[in-house]
Design an enzyme around this catalytic site. Structure first.
Site, PDB file in Angstrom:
ATOM      1  N   HIS A   1      15.906 -12.705 -12.301  1.00  0.00           N
ATOM      2  CA  HIS A   1      14.566 -13.386 -12.112  1.00  0.00           C
ATOM      3  C   HIS A   1      13.462 -12.447 -11.738  1.00  0.00           C
ATOM      4  CE1 HIS A   1      16.791 -16.825 -13.344  1.00  0.00           C
ATOM      5  NE2 HIS A   1      17.822 -16.793 -12.310  1.00  0.00           N
TER       6      HIS A   1
HETATM    7  C1  BDR Z   1      14.417 -18.070  -7.987  1.00  0.00           C
HETATM    8  O1  BDR Z   1      15.174 -18.678  -7.176  1.00  0.00           O
HETATM    9  C2  BDR Z   1      15.614 -18.087  -6.256  1.00  0.00           C
HETATM   10  O2  BDR Z   1      16.969 -18.141  -5.729  1.00  0.00           O
HETATM   11  C3  BDR Z   1      15.604 -16.397  -6.804  1.00  0.00           C
HETATM   12  O3  BDR Z   1      15.620 -15.397  -5.686  1.00  0.00           O
HETATM   13  C4  BDR Z   1      14.374 -16.485  -7.818  1.00  0.00           C
HETATM   14  O4  BDR Z   1      13.398 -16.094  -7.258  1.00  0.00           O
HETATM   15  C5  BDR Z   1      15.026 -18.230  -9.453  1.00  0.00           C
HETATM   16  O5  BDR Z   1      14.963 -19.517  -9.869  1.00  0.00           O
END
Ligand code: BDR
Ligand code: CA
Length: 310
Positions: free
Chosen positions: A239
């Site tokens: 992500h």
């Molecule tokens: C986002 O949620 C967090 O757990 C990750 O670091 C990322 O920024 C993904 O949904």
């Protein structure tokens, strides 16, 4: 004057945040003015400590400042099931000897913006609490933000609930302020990050890079992959690194201008990023929403980033 893009990365490390920081750390297109931290994947103390450890381990010498320890209105929701009790799934990184800045994250942001003759790009990859509070406290500095390139949201489907993504779900009121701010936004949400998969064989390649960062990032991705077994992929979604890649090379993603509203009330939809499609509704788009990515170039960039460490 350097041509590098001056950026502030606001994060909550977090496994994929760690990879994002390391991806940015040696990149010749960006100049990290500061790393600020916000409570999200874990408590502020843990994510702050993690940011210091990762940056020191990577030899990335930039100011680090702690921000808010809880969302603007709601109780903090952490993601220990993904990132572990320490936020880094027990990664073997030594304790940091670096100290955080003695000024608050939003005051450091203000100082950097005031002193810079160029506009600064914000890259938030955690809940938007620090960014929203900055905009509230220093409205006169809004025009010194070049763009906010964030990881968060999902037009179609969520990962916290069926409609909300974690970063927005944790602090929807903050997201609402940011999306209404009229600062140009690029939204890298799950629509695009679920296409940014790094597969098992590619993780092996990263692990075999001949330096300690390749090994660390490879192991980090292996740990993240454990969480994604349920999603039926052999590898993991990356992500937060998508937001970094998007600043390094904007053409790596395909975006669409959309009017995005944040759902604050919904019983089932709290924290949803509602995309207003259609001629009647999509007036005055407030975000360029990424929907697609050149996955192979993205993974190649990730691999090259890790080779730059010694
Ligand atoms: C986002 O949620 C967090 O757990 C990750 O670091 C990322 O920024 C993904 O949904
Ligand atoms: Ca994050």
């Amino acid at each position: 004057m350097t041509d590098k893009i001056p950026v502030i990365i606001d994060c909550d490390p977090g496994l994929d945040d760690a990879v994002a920081l390391l991806m940015a750390g040696r990149n010749e297109n960006i100049d990290i003015k500061a790393v600020t931290v916000v409570a999200g994947n874990q408590t502020l103390e843990k994510v702050g400590n993690n940011a210091l450890r990762i940056l020191e381990y990577g030899g990335i010498h930039v100011p680090v400042s702690f921000g808010f320890e809880k969302p603007m209105v709601r109780k903090l929701n952490i993601a220990a099931e993904v990132h572990g009790e320490d936020g880094l799934y027990g990664a073997k990184i030594p304790k940091s000897t670096m100290k955080p800045s003695d000024i608050h994250a939003i005051d450091l942001m203000a100082k950097i913006l005031k002193e810079s003759d160029r506009k600064i790009t914000f890259i938030p990859i955690g809940p938007l609490t620090n960014i929203a509070m900055f905009l509230r406290r220093y409205p006169e500095l809004k025009d010194k933000i070049e763009r906010i390139v964030l990881m968060g949201g999902a037009i179609n489907g969520g990962n916290m609930t069926s409609s909300a993504e974690f970063n927005i779900y944790v602090d929807p009121e903050a997201a609402d302020i940011v999306f209404r701010s009229k600062v140009p936004i690029t939204m890298c949400g799950l629509d695009v990050t679920h296409k940014a998969i790094v597969f098992k064989e590619e993780i092996e390649k990263i692990k075999s890079i001949d330096n300690k960062i390749g090994k660390l990032v490879g192991e980090t991705l292996e740990n993240l992959s454990k969480y994604h077994v349920e999603d039926g992929i052999e590898g993991c979604y990356l992500h937060d690194p998508v937001a970094i890649a998007c600043v390094i090379n904007p053409s790596i993603v395909k975006t669409m201008p959309l009017k995005v509203d944040i759902e604050l009330q919904g019983k089932y939809t709290r924290g949803a990023t509602v995309g207003n499609f259609g001629r009647r509704f999509n007036h005055n788009p407030n975000a360029d929403v990424a929907f697609d990515i050149d996955r192979e170039s993205f993974v190649q960039e990730l691999i090259e980033s890790m080779k730059r460490y010694r």
